[in-house]
Design a protein around this motif. Sequence first.
Motif, PDB file in Angstrom:
ATOM      1  N   ASP A 165      38.235 -14.466   6.710  1.00 39.90           N
ATOM      2  CA  ASP A 165      38.300 -14.709   5.265  1.00 39.90           C
ATOM      3  C   ASP A 165      38.958 -13.536   4.547  1.00 39.90           C
ATOM      4  N   ILE A 166      38.658 -12.309   5.024  1.00 40.58           N
ATOM      5  CA  ILE A 166      39.260 -11.118   4.424  1.00 40.58           C
ATOM      6  C   ILE A 166      40.759 -11.106   4.686  1.00 40.58           C
ATOM      7  N   GLY A 172      47.217 -12.660   4.736  1.00 38.33           N
ATOM      8  CA  GLY A 172      47.643 -12.518   6.122  1.00 38.33           C
ATOM      9  C   GLY A 172      48.054 -11.095   6.447  1.00 38.33           C
ATOM     10  N   VAL A 173      48.279 -10.825   7.738  1.00 40.44           N
ATOM     11  CA  VAL A 173      48.627  -9.472   8.169  1.00 40.44           C
ATOM     12  C   VAL A 173      49.800  -9.496   9.146  1.00 40.44           C
ATOM     13  N   THR A 174      50.438  -8.343   9.268  1.00 39.25           N
ATOM     14  CA  THR A 174      51.537  -8.160  10.213  1.00 39.25           C
ATOM     15  C   THR A 174      51.118  -7.140  11.259  1.00 39.25           C
ATOM     16  N   LEU A 195      50.119 -13.015  11.072  1.00 39.74           N
ATOM     17  CA  LEU A 195      48.898 -13.716  11.444  1.00 39.74           C
ATOM     18  C   LEU A 195      48.076 -14.098  10.217  1.00 39.74           C
ATOM     19  N   ASN A 196      47.577 -15.342  10.222  1.00 38.94           N
ATOM     20  CA  ASN A 196      46.601 -15.719   9.206  1.00 38.94           C
ATOM     21  C   ASN A 196      45.213 -15.339   9.708  1.00 38.94           C
ATOM     22  N   GLY A 197      44.177 -15.653   8.952  1.00 41.22           N
ATOM     23  CA  GLY A 197      42.834 -15.220   9.315  1.00 41.22           C
ATOM     24  C   GLY A 197      42.365 -15.746  10.657  1.00 41.22           C
ATOM     25  N   GLU A 198      42.565 -17.041  10.907  1.00 43.86           N
ATOM     26  CA  GLU A 198      42.109 -17.641  12.163  1.00 43.86           C
ATOM     27  C   GLU A 198      42.804 -17.014  13.354  1.00 43.86           C
ATOM     28  N   ASN A 251      30.998 -10.550   3.942  1.00 44.95           N
ATOM     29  CA  ASN A 251      31.149 -10.198   5.356  1.00 44.95           C
ATOM     30  C   ASN A 251      30.926  -8.727   5.695  1.00 44.95           C
ATOM     31  N   VAL A 252      30.608  -7.891   4.712  1.00 44.83           N
ATOM     32  CA  VAL A 252      30.421  -6.464   4.957  1.00 44.83           C
ATOM     33  C   VAL A 252      29.035  -6.036   4.493  1.00 44.83           C
ATOM     34  N   LYS A 253      28.366  -5.207   5.308  1.00 45.04           N
ATOM     35  CA  LYS A 253      27.087  -4.607   4.940  1.00 45.04           C
ATOM     36  C   LYS A 253      27.167  -3.104   5.190  1.00 45.04           C
ATOM     37  N   THR A 254      26.549  -2.299   4.323  1.00 45.13           N
ATOM     38  CA  THR A 254      26.540  -0.850   4.499  1.00 45.13           C
ATOM     39  C   THR A 254      25.354  -0.256   3.748  1.00 45.13           C
TER      40      THR A 254
END
Length: 315
Positions: A165-166, A172-174, A195-198, A251-254
């Motif tokens: 989701d992030i 998307g990312v490269t 790349l997409n999330g999946e 999706n993140v905990k700290t």
Amino acid sequence: MEQERRRKKRKSKKKKGFIIALSIVLVLILGIGVYAFTVYNSVASTLNRTHEPLSRTKSEKRTEQVNFSERDPISILLLGVDQRGADKGRSDSLILLTVNPDNQSVKMVSIPRDTRTEIVGKGKEDKINHAYAFGGVDMSIKTVENFLDVPIDYYVQVNMEGFQDIVDAVGGVTVNNTLDFTYEGQHFAKGQLQLNGEDALKYSRMRYEDPRGDFGRQERQRQIIQAVIDEGASVKSLTNYGSILDAIGDNVKTNLTFDEMKDIQTNYKDARHNLEQIQLDGSGSKASDGIYYYHVSETERTEVSNLLKEQLNIK
């Protein structure tokens, strides 16, 4: 001589310019880098969702609580948790960061998920990533502290299932892929990939086809995380910060508070210029029951522990 040789080999792995993998906290959680504080209220609201304190106030290996204003060295455990459906999951990615603002450096140790060690609170030896399944973040932290004999002050947990989701939130990312492989029906050719999330999640999960095994997977996970940071800090993300913060909040905990993150940004940011990645050397084998374990010798464990203690100014 051998110890000095190995120490020099580790120093050769230094990398300049990559932010303190606090990156996940300071850039991912704070959203879009340079302009994050212009959306202060949205960021603060997100952090209310991500904040999850530990059952303790400080590590048992600390005599005093760390003081940001005095620039005490700190340690942060990054956990990439593979949580699917109702399954609690395991911490399939464990990275310990030790940050020293005085010598302006960060040491980053990736702990192989199959490392065999004592699971603190369980009274038995098992794979280190099972500590999370047995007792969550608290047991994971105590187990890593026992394994490396250093305190862990803070943690950041990322749900790898929701990490897609992030990735989608930043558009998307490269990545630059160095290994041709197929995983879960998706082919990943060598070279630059969009790349997409999946697909990013699949890319970061494969390990059995990789000749480097879990080390190869850890490298791909770091690629995805860095790519998300790069995309999240780009100008095009300015119009999408709401979706990014929503994905982070889910999706993140700290155990870091918003004020603590600001203090770290103020007092520790220069450490990002000197990042050293430390590999835990060991060997893998199957036990009598056929289960695979990664074994780190006591000599290796002690050497890495001493490097981290020096970084944290612990005698």
